[in-house]
Design a protein around this motif. Structure first.
Motif, PDB file in Angstrom:
ATOM      1  N   ALA A  73     -19.065  -7.136  63.381  1.00 42.37           N
ATOM      2  CA  ALA A  73     -19.809  -5.883  63.326  1.00 42.37           C
ATOM      3  C   ALA A  73     -21.114  -6.057  62.566  1.00 42.37           C
ATOM      4  O   ALA A  73     -22.106  -5.415  62.894  1.00 42.37           O
ATOM      5  N   LYS A  74     -21.106  -6.902  61.545  1.00 44.28           N
ATOM      6  CA  LYS A  74     -22.241  -6.994  60.643  1.00 44.28           C
ATOM      7  C   LYS A  74     -22.566  -8.454  60.328  1.00 44.28           C
ATOM      8  O   LYS A  74     -21.716  -9.341  60.486  1.00 44.28           O
ATOM      9  N   ASN A  93     -24.251  -5.676  67.086  1.00 46.65           N
ATOM     10  CA  ASN A  93     -25.050  -4.546  66.624  1.00 46.65           C
ATOM     11  C   ASN A  93     -26.492  -4.990  66.431  1.00 46.65           C
ATOM     12  O   ASN A  93     -26.785  -6.181  66.381  1.00 46.65           O
ATOM     13  N   GLN A  94     -27.340  -3.995  66.255  1.00 48.41           N
ATOM     14  CA  GLN A  94     -28.737  -4.267  65.958  1.00 48.41           C
ATOM     15  C   GLN A  94     -28.861  -4.808  64.528  1.00 48.41           C
ATOM     16  O   GLN A  94     -28.186  -4.314  63.622  1.00 48.41           O
ATOM     17  N   SER A  96     -31.528  -4.837  61.880  1.00 47.92           N
ATOM     18  CA  SER A  96     -32.809  -4.128  61.715  1.00 47.92           C
ATOM     19  C   SER A  96     -33.305  -4.190  60.288  1.00 47.92           C
ATOM     20  O   SER A  96     -32.528  -4.098  59.337  1.00 47.92           O
ATOM     21  N   GLY A  97     -34.612  -4.325  60.157  1.00 52.57           N
ATOM     22  CA  GLY A  97     -35.230  -4.354  58.837  1.00 52.57           C
ATOM     23  C   GLY A  97     -35.415  -5.782  58.354  1.00 52.57           C
ATOM     24  O   GLY A  97     -34.625  -6.672  58.650  1.00 52.57           O
ATOM     25  N   ARG A  98     -36.469  -5.981  57.547  1.00 54.23           N
ATOM     26  CA  ARG A  98     -36.851  -7.323  57.132  1.00 54.23           C
ATOM     27  C   ARG A  98     -35.733  -8.064  56.392  1.00 54.23           C
ATOM     28  O   ARG A  98     -35.483  -9.250  56.616  1.00 54.23           O
ATOM     29  N   LYS A 100     -32.405  -7.645  56.420  1.00 55.67           N
ATOM     30  CA  LYS A 100     -31.266  -8.042  57.254  1.00 55.67           C
ATOM     31  C   LYS A 100     -31.684  -9.131  58.242  1.00 55.67           C
ATOM     32  O   LYS A 100     -30.908 -10.043  58.525  1.00 55.67           O
ATOM     33  N   ASP A 118     -32.092  -3.223  70.887  1.00 56.89           N
ATOM     34  CA  ASP A 118     -32.392  -2.070  71.745  1.00 56.89           C
ATOM     35  C   ASP A 118     -33.763  -1.490  71.424  1.00 56.89           C
ATOM     36  O   ASP A 118     -34.047  -0.345  71.772  1.00 56.89           O
ATOM     37  N   ASP A 119     -34.617  -2.302  70.751  1.00 54.60           N
ATOM     38  CA  ASP A 119     -35.881  -1.767  70.259  1.00 54.60           C
ATOM     39  C   ASP A 119     -36.956  -2.856  70.304  1.00 54.60           C
ATOM     40  O   ASP A 119     -36.735  -3.980  69.826  1.00 54.60           O
ATOM     41  N   ASP A 121     -39.917  -3.166  68.753  1.00 59.59           N
ATOM     42  CA  ASP A 121     -40.412  -3.630  67.457  1.00 59.59           C
ATOM     43  C   ASP A 121     -39.431  -4.597  66.818  1.00 59.59           C
ATOM     44  O   ASP A 121     -39.814  -5.601  66.210  1.00 59.59           O
ATOM     45  N   ARG A 149     -24.768   6.254  71.572  1.00 57.33           N
ATOM     46  CA  ARG A 149     -24.959   5.783  70.204  1.00 57.33           C
ATOM     47  C   ARG A 149     -26.208   4.896  70.205  1.00 57.33           C
ATOM     48  O   ARG A 149     -27.299   5.424  70.113  1.00 57.33           O
ATOM     49  N   CYS A 150     -26.045   3.605  70.333  1.00 58.12           N
ATOM     50  CA  CYS A 150     -27.209   2.726  70.415  1.00 58.12           C
ATOM     51  C   CYS A 150     -27.403   2.291  71.868  1.00 58.12           C
ATOM     52  O   CYS A 150     -26.619   2.625  72.746  1.00 58.12           O
ATOM     53  N   GLY A 151     -28.459   1.507  72.089  1.00 55.41           N
ATOM     54  CA  GLY A 151     -28.672   0.942  73.405  1.00 55.41           C
ATOM     55  C   GLY A 151     -29.798   1.600  74.164  1.00 55.41           C
ATOM     56  O   GLY A 151     -30.063   2.791  74.003  1.00 55.41           O
ATOM     57  N   GLN A 368     -22.497  -5.075  55.213  1.00 52.16           N
ATOM     58  CA  GLN A 368     -23.949  -5.287  55.225  1.00 52.16           C
ATOM     59  C   GLN A 368     -24.363  -6.136  56.414  1.00 52.16           C
ATOM     60  O   GLN A 368     -23.701  -7.096  56.741  1.00 52.16           O
TER      61      GLN A 368
ATOM     62  N   THR B  18     -28.477  -3.266  52.823  1.00 52.31           N
ATOM     63  CA  THR B  18     -27.661  -2.057  52.996  1.00 52.31           C
ATOM     64  C   THR B  18     -26.457  -2.344  53.884  1.00 52.31           C
ATOM     65  O   THR B  18     -26.477  -3.314  54.634  1.00 52.31           O
ATOM     66  N   GLY B 327     -35.041  -0.134  60.986  1.00 51.72           N
ATOM     67  CA  GLY B 327     -35.448  -0.955  59.854  1.00 51.72           C
ATOM     68  C   GLY B 327     -35.776  -0.144  58.619  1.00 51.72           C
ATOM     69  O   GLY B 327     -35.783  -0.674  57.507  1.00 51.72           O
TER      70      GLY B 327
END
Lengths: 368, 368
Positions: A73-74, A93-94, A96-98, A100, A118-119, A121, A149-151, A368, B18, B327
């Motif tokens: 999952a993570k 899962n996605q 996301s963020g610098r 992670k 799914d994004d 950027d 949810r996502c996607g 996380q 997170t 993100g």
């Protein structure tokens, strides 16, 4: 030899401190074998989801039985599995963020990592991080098949993102992912099958669309324990992310009765102040309730009145029977294995009523 | 210097991975000071419940501020607190069964341990174990003041059990315990006060009954964050087991607004597939929902649609506003601090928007 902590091999169940998660080894092994047998003669395979057990010992047994890899999952859960020597890992899962992305691309240098996107950027950021570190990340484009949810949406949006991935240095387009999470627990099997088929028609079209546009779709990852036999037989689906089948619970046993509940929670009666009230030492910090109360397995006519943090308060029906008193054991079948397991440190592996191993839930709390 | 793991002191909140639990140090310190100030001029004192935070660093600060000792839910939690050098510990529950009694009496050799009892057989077993090990266990007789969970009835049943404890070698009768758990969250403050007073009349009579019969009642332990100001001013109550006041949550802030929510959950937006849907990386494995959904703290008009295991799915109202995308960070106030904390490894202690310390939740998962 396994580290059993303060226990010896052969310790009877009744000598284990509580609350304790018990894993019935024989039932567990039959579940692993049954799922493996289903896919043995099919084109698709399984990549079992480790979110259910978060336990490398279980993941390794699933791989031994023929699973192609492990789903996590993570990123932190994937780190645990990679640390146990598992190579082929999908974080479904996605990422996301610098921060992670930094963690995931570090991990991509240590194992054969695949993530969902799914994004646009996010794809750009993943690509930049991979290039900077000289690693390659495998990527599945997540498509929403109705769960909401996502996607990205099927068809052109999925094609557009797949094109971007395909053209991004450091990324390798591996195909598509879709999760029919809104359908895995539909009670009626025929209705479930029909709705899953309808939901996946747009995904089939999307696979064809990508291929017509020269994009490879070697992997289509999907499904769960409630739909493995439906989604897992679609010709365009290559991998199923089933998780709960190894442990099962009081919810899933009503959905897929061919698998056996192998997980129980052992508690102790701490108080029986009146004959019709039984209070045990397991509450919301030992068992979860989002899928309903756990099922009492001892006595007759015993029902859960409520769980507080550290207590389970049980009612004995007038016609019911439970002979135990303070200090005696009481067992439950969890209502949701995945969240219940996440509350515990270890599986107490049981055979013939005795402890034969302790399997640490090494990924517990790894959200996380 | 504290071990901050992969972080440096001064790391901005936005640079933390997170999901992460954040503890606002200033709000936390004001909560500790406010509760201490309330009891500074009163005969009663506090023995804060560590089930809320399961964190020795917090327990030690509560003791520094004047708490008489620490309350724990379970023996394993008490082991963690004793391991941090805390001496005066109440396990505010029954310790039942040979295995748990063995563990508790071991611990009684290392700290000044007190437990609750409500069963004659249990008292006999505790006594035998203490004699065998040459330790003394302090004992409170738990009295049911209407919650209907554990405890003997007030009056003669309590007197009878207290007499047995008093005459049991290895046990030291310290008094009574009662928890008005069914009243701590009564919304109307006047109704709460009135019902608590009514519930405790039989306990007051029981204290008098024991004293008339020559049994000492130096300790009467009771109360929680929702009733500390009521129960804590009864002349016969000597200690309050308040827990949530240090952290607070979206439920307790409506009950006791003089304490400040100091706990937040930092999440990351993993996907925003359509503008009105925000998906974050924190679900039921990071936040609990038995007291309702956690409160979204970012944006305007954002509500929780549902939490799945590892996702929080949020809806943005048509008139709402949230400028973030995949993100970016998103914060929540947990709906129940005690069970949410139990899902995490550490508090990220925050001052002026920066990390100043990491406090391990050393008792996380200690439900045995």
């Amino acid at each position: 030899m396994a580290d059993l902590g303060r226990y010896k091999i052969g310790t009877p169940v009744v000598e284990l401190d509580t609350p304790a998660l018990l894993l019935d080894l024989a039932a567990f092994e039959r579940n692993v074998a049954r799922m493996a047998a289903f896919f043995a003669d099919k084109p698709a395979t399984i990549r079992p989801h480790s979110k259910t057990h978060k336990c490398p010992q279980i993941a390794l047994r699933q791989l031994e039985a023929g699973a192609i890899g492990i789903t996590c999952a993570k990123v932190s859960e994937a780190e645990v599995m990679a640390g146990a020597g598992i190579k082929d890992i999908l974080v479904a899962n996605q990422v996301s963020g610098r921060i992670k992305i930094d963690r995931a691309t570090d991990l991509a240098g240590q194992c054969d990592l695949m993530v969902a996107v799914d994004d646009a950027d996010n794809v750009r950021q993943l690509s930049e991080a991979c290039v900077a570190k000289g690693v390659v990340l495998r990527v599945l484009v997540e498509v929403d098949v109705g769960m909401g949810r996502c996607g990205v949406q099927p068809g052109e949006p999925a094609l557009g993102l797949a094109r971007q991935v395909s053209g991004s240095p450091g990324l390798k387009l591996e195909g598509l992912m879709a999760y029919e999470g809104h359908l895995v627990t539909v009670a009626d099997p025929d209705e479930r099958a029909e709705r899953v088929r309808a939901a996946f028609n747009p995904l089939a079209d999307t696979v064809a669309l990508l291929e017509r546009n020269g994009l490879p779709v070697p992997i289509v990852s999907s499904g769960g324990t409630g739909t493995y036999h439906i989604t897992g037989t679609f010709p365009f689906v290559t991998e199923i992310q089933c998780g709960s089948y190894v442990l099962m619970d009081n919810k899933y046993r009503t959905i897929q009765s061919e698998f056996e509940p192998s997980l129980t929670l052992l508690a102790t009666v701490v108080s029986r102040p009146v004959p019709e009230r039984i209070v045990v030492d397991a509450g919301l910090k030992s068992m979860t309730k989002e899928f309903g109360w756990p099922l009492p397995l001892d006595g007759e006519g015993v029902s859960v009145r409520y769980l507080s943090e550290e207590h389970g308060v049980l009612d004995l029906a007038e016609s019911g029977r439970f002979d135990g008193r303070a200090g005696d054991r009481f067992r439950f079948m969890p209502s949701h294995c995945c969240t219940t397991v996440n509350l515990h440190e270890a599986f107490h592996v049981i055979q013939d009523g005795m402890l034969v191993d302790i399997w640490p839930i090494a990924g517990r709390g790894c959200s996380q």
